[in-house]
Each structure stands twice: as structure tokens, then as C-alpha cells.
Design a protein around this motif. Structure first.
Motif, PDB file in Angstrom:
ATOM      1  N   HIS A 118       4.722   5.489   7.035  1.00  0.00           N
ATOM      2  CA  HIS A 118       3.847   4.337   6.775  1.00  0.00           C
ATOM      3  C   HIS A 118       2.428   4.748   6.397  1.00  0.00           C
ATOM      4  CE1 HIS A 118       2.989   5.414  10.962  1.00  0.00           C
ATOM      5  NE2 HIS A 118       1.817   4.844  10.800  1.00  0.00           N
ATOM      6  N   SER A 120       1.606   6.867   4.082  1.00  0.00           N
ATOM      7  CA  SER A 120       1.537   7.419   2.731  1.00  0.00           C
ATOM      8  C   SER A 120       1.170   6.377   1.676  1.00  0.00           C
ATOM      9  CB  SER A 120       2.895   8.023   2.353  1.00  0.00           C
ATOM     10  OG  SER A 120       3.260   9.047   3.229  1.00  0.00           O
ATOM     11  N   VAL A 122       1.851   4.268  -1.504  1.00  0.00           N
ATOM     12  CA  VAL A 122       3.061   3.658  -2.043  1.00  0.00           C
ATOM     13  C   VAL A 122       2.732   3.140  -3.436  1.00  0.00           C
ATOM     14  CG1 VAL A 122       4.857   1.910  -1.708  1.00  0.00           C
ATOM     15  CG2 VAL A 122       3.695   2.907   0.280  1.00  0.00           C
ATOM     16  N   ASN A 123       3.476   3.585  -4.461  1.00  0.00           N
ATOM     17  CA  ASN A 123       3.140   3.158  -5.818  1.00  0.00           C
ATOM     18  C   ASN A 123       3.701   1.770  -6.139  1.00  0.00           C
ATOM     19  OD1 ASN A 123       5.849   3.425  -6.683  1.00  0.00           O
ATOM     20  ND2 ASN A 123       5.519   5.460  -7.544  1.00  0.00           N
ATOM     21  N   GLY A 126       7.283   1.034  -5.376  1.00  0.00           N
ATOM     22  CA  GLY A 126       7.731   1.168  -3.998  1.00  0.00           C
ATOM     23  C   GLY A 126       8.014   2.591  -3.565  1.00  0.00           C
ATOM     24  N   ASP A 127       7.740   3.571  -4.429  1.00  0.00           N
ATOM     25  CA  ASP A 127       7.953   4.973  -4.071  1.00  0.00           C
ATOM     26  C   ASP A 127       6.800   5.487  -3.213  1.00  0.00           C
ATOM     27  OD1 ASP A 127      10.149   5.009  -5.951  1.00  0.00           O
ATOM     28  OD2 ASP A 127       8.653   5.204  -7.538  1.00  0.00           O
ATOM     29  N   ARG A 128       7.137   6.206  -2.157  1.00  0.00           N
ATOM     30  CA  ARG A 128       6.109   6.778  -1.290  1.00  0.00           C
ATOM     31  C   ARG A 128       5.758   8.191  -1.734  1.00  0.00           C
ATOM     32  NH1 ARG A 128       4.785   3.968   3.174  1.00  0.00           N
ATOM     33  NH2 ARG A 128       6.129   2.198   3.684  1.00  0.00           N
ATOM     34  N   CYS A 134      -2.709   7.478   2.749  1.00  0.00           N
ATOM     35  CA  CYS A 134      -3.519   6.405   2.176  1.00  0.00           C
ATOM     36  C   CYS A 134      -4.818   6.281   2.946  1.00  0.00           C
ATOM     37  CB  CYS A 134      -2.781   5.074   2.194  1.00  0.00           C
ATOM     38  SG  CYS A 134      -3.830   3.739   1.571  1.00  0.00           S
ATOM     39  N   CYS A 195      -2.177   2.437  -4.896  1.00  0.00           N
ATOM     40  CA  CYS A 195      -1.389   2.279  -3.675  1.00  0.00           C
ATOM     41  C   CYS A 195      -1.140   0.799  -3.381  1.00  0.00           C
ATOM     42  CB  CYS A 195      -2.118   2.922  -2.499  1.00  0.00           C
ATOM     43  SG  CYS A 195      -1.180   2.851  -0.945  1.00  0.00           S
ATOM     44  N   CYS A 197       0.438  -0.114  -0.204  1.00  0.00           N
ATOM     45  CA  CYS A 197       0.751  -0.250   1.218  1.00  0.00           C
ATOM     46  C   CYS A 197       0.101  -1.539   1.730  1.00  0.00           C
ATOM     47  CB  CYS A 197       0.255   0.964   1.988  1.00  0.00           C
ATOM     48  SG  CYS A 197      -1.544   0.998   2.246  1.00  0.00           S
TER      49      CYS A 197
END
Length: 385
Positions: A118, A120, A122-123, A126-128, A134, A195, A197
Motif C-alpha cells: 500500500h 507504493s 500506483v499508476n 493500477g500497476d504498483r 508514494c 500516482c 493511491c
């Protein structure tokens, strides 16, 4: 100009000749890693080993007891830097007459991302990005600020250099990297680094953007990038793909997030440090750039920190925006490892060019990784030979 060489603790620990060899280069100080990301490094002169594999991002000293109460905390190093490897190396280097400054890598930590997904970036798909914490998330920011203060202010250190104190994005020297099949350009890199997130979604909202609509707009904007259609260079490309007002709002949010983190981290280091302790940032003068050299506003960062370390291998043009501020340390970072794209044999000319563009200090990457021939060229350049 005052010159410093980057060094890892494992370059020094176990090699009694290393401190004198580094001092003999003609440098005034060393920038010694105290917190560092995973890496695989050659040690071409070490009497005990030739390759060091640092398996994950770690502190290279025993982390403080206060971390036991935190969910996010630094990892102690494994066998590549056991115990107080930093302290052992620092003491040996100081005994050789070198001033020691810490080298602290912050928002770049793949193990943190793997164990705490959680945290990281997130593009928009939805890829981490597990290597990229972050920096908008409150718990992550608190972790980075506390780590900066502890890792920077090690016993005997006279200053620090903070690396990756800002956004990290898609670009990353990952093991067996396979991301070069499509040339994303600056615009594509920026869009793939935004990001989404929960913290960033909230942040976009404060800047008048609906996060769901923004993510959809980013995916749409990237379609011509995937088709490798021509795109305007730099920020103009982002504006073309995303629209001027939307692009500006994303940049305002991200600039504010990075700027306030940099202020908090520098303040924490100063609070923990003795008087006269020098705080520098590895920096890029283009605020939307991501990575180890964090994107900054030159005027702002030089009002916060004591100076910056600027990448100059391949050209020193990034110095100019900082030089215009006419204050603080402006260190030109030059790679002197031929096998890594450096040019130690042109160091004298490169130094002169950097000086002409406003540099008042040198950083040499990297005393432990360089070959004997590279070190000889550095020694000749710094001695004027």
C-alpha cells in the motif's frame, strides 16, 4: 573546488589500504553510504571479495530502538554490511584525514514496497511500483523524515547528501529490466509516474481534479505514446497529451507534495545535527522529473538546504538554473568510472566547464567502483598533472 568521492562501507571495511588510497586521489572528503538501496557492485581491489550483493534497501548501521514501535521502519543490512559497517568505515576514513559526510537514499526501497504494497506508487492502470514509495502518504512521509534524520546524522559526520528525496516514478534500474521496448519520452514518463493511491486521489481533489476522470484521461493520453507517435519534448508534450489546465493541476499537486517533504526532512536533519552540519540534496532543476535526483524548484530548495548535488555526466547544463540563485553549495556530480559511462580522462576539462557554469564543488562517482586506470586519471586531474 572542494572534491568528494562517493564510497560504500564495504569498499573500506576489511581493506586496510582503502582509506589511504582514497585520500591519495586528492579529494577533501568522502560521501559514505549510510542508507542505500539494493545493488550489485564490484570491489576490484578488495582483499576479501570482488562482488558485493546488497539484497535490499537497508541502513548500514544498527537502526535505533525507537523504530520498534513503527510499522514502517528501516531494515538492517545483511552480510554485505553487518553491524555498524558505516561507523567502521567512517572511522577508518577519518583517520586518513578525510572529512566524512553521509549519503542517504530515501524514497527508493523495493523491499518496503514488497512487504507493504500500500505504500507504493500506483499508476493510472493500477500497476504498483514497489521500488517507489508514494511520498504523499502520511505514514510514508513520517518514515522518510525520521530515516533522513537518523541516517544523516551519524557520529562524526560533518554533513549529509539526501538522495531520492522526492517522487520516484517508472524509470528505475531494475534487475533484468524489460521496459525499453517503447520510447516513452519525457511526457510518457511523467504520465506513467503519476500516482493514484488513495492519498494522491485525495490530493488531486484538492487541486480541482476528479481522480477517476484523471486516471481515464491519462490512459487516453498515453495511447499515442504506445503507438510511438511523435510527441513534443518536455513539459509541452505533457500539456499536449493531457491538456494544459489538467497538466498544470497535476504538477501543482506533485510539486507541493515534494516541496513540503523536502522542507520537513531538512528540518528534521537540522534538529538532530550539531551546529554547522551541511545538508545537501541530489537534485534536478526540472521539478516534474522523478528519480534519484529529485525534481526541485531551484530557488526554493536553495532557501531550504545548504546546496545541491547535480548530475553532470554527459554535460553540465543542469547547473545553470541553480547557479542563477547565487547561494549555497553547487556540486557537479561527475561519473569517473569508464565502464559506467564516465570519463575520468576528461575530468579536468569537465571540472572547468562545471566551474564556468557556477559549480563550486565536485562529487566523483565512485571511488570504490572505479578501475585502477580510472583512479589514476582522477589523481592526475585533481593534482593538476
Amino acid at each position: 573546488m572542494k572534491a568528494s568521492a562517493f564510497v560504500y562501507p564495504w569498499d573500506v571495511a576489511g581493506d586496510p589500504q582503502a582509506p589511504a588510497r582514497i585520500a591519495d586521489l586528492g579529494v577533501d572528503q568522502v560521501t559514505l553510504a549510510a542508507a542505500y538501496h539494493s545493488t550489485r557492485a564490484l570491489t576490484p581491489r578488495h582483499p576479501r571479495h570482488r562482488v558485493v550483493t546488497a539484497e535490499y534497501a537497508a541502513v548500514l548501521y544498527p537502526p535505533g530502538e525507537a523504530w520498534r514501535e513503527h510499522t514502517l521502519r528501516p531494515y538492517p543490512a545483511g552480510a554485505w554490511a553487518p553491524g555498524d559497517a558505516y561507523g567502521e568505515a567512517a572511522a577508518a576514513l577519518a583517520d586518513a584525514g578525510l572529512q566524512v559526510h553521509t549519503w542517504v537514499v530515501l524514497a527508493h526501497n523495493s523491499r518496503l514496497g514488497a512487504e507493504h504494497p500500500h505504500t507504493s506508487v500506483v499508476n493510472a492502470y493500477g500497476d504498483r511500483y514497489p521500488w517507489a514509495p508514494c511520498i504523499a502518504q502520511p505514514a510514508t512521509r513520517a518514515y522518510l523524515v525520521a530515516l533522513a534524520a537518523e541516517a544523516a546524522v551519524r557520529p562524526g559526520a560533518r554533513g549529509t547528501e539526501l538522495e531520492s528525496l522526492g517522487w520516484y516514478g517508472l524509470a528505475h534500474l531494475h534487475a533484468h529490466d524489460k521496459t525499453g521496448g517503447v520510447g516513452l519520452g519525457e511526457a510518457g514518463q511523467y504520465l506513467m509516474s503519476l500516482c493514484f493511491c488513495p492519498s494522491c486521489r485525495e490530493g488531486y481533489g484538492r487541486h480541482g481534479l476528479d481522480a477517476g476522470e484523471l486516471a481515464a484521461a491519462v490512459r487516453t493520453a498515453l495511447e499515442p505514446v504506445w503507438r510511438e507517435e511523435p510527441c513534443a519534448p518536455g513539459w509541452a508534450g505533457v500539456e499536449k497529451l493531457l491538456g494544459e489546465s489538467t497538466a498544470a493541476a497535476t504538477r501543482a499537486y506533485r510539486d507541493e507534495t515534494a516541496r513540503t517533504l523536502q522542507e520537513e526532512a531538512v528540518a528534521a536533519v537540522r534538529a538532530a545535527a550539531p551546529e554547522g552540519f551541511q545538508v545537501l540534496l541530489h537534485a534536478d532543476p526540472v521539478s516534474y522529473h522523478c528519480g534519484a535526483n529529485a525534481g526541485v524548484d531551484p530557488a526554493h530548495i536553495l532557501s531550504v538546504a545548504d546546496g545541491v548535488v547535480v548530475p553532470c555526466t554527459g554535460g553540465a547544463d543542469l547547473l545553470a538554473p541553480f547557479a542563477g540563485q547565487r547561494r549555497g553549495v553547487l556540486a557537479a556530480n561527475l561519473t569517473v568510472v569508464t565502464g559506467m559511462g564516465g570519463s575520468p580522462h576528461t575530468l579536468a576539462a569537465d571540472t572547468a566547464r562545471a566551474r564556468d557554469l557556477g559549480a563550486n564543488a565536485l562529487r566523483l562517482y565512485h571511488a570504490g567502483l572505479a578501475s585502477d586506470a580510472d583512479l589514476a586519471a582522477v589523481r592526475a586531474a585533481l593534482s593538476g598533472g
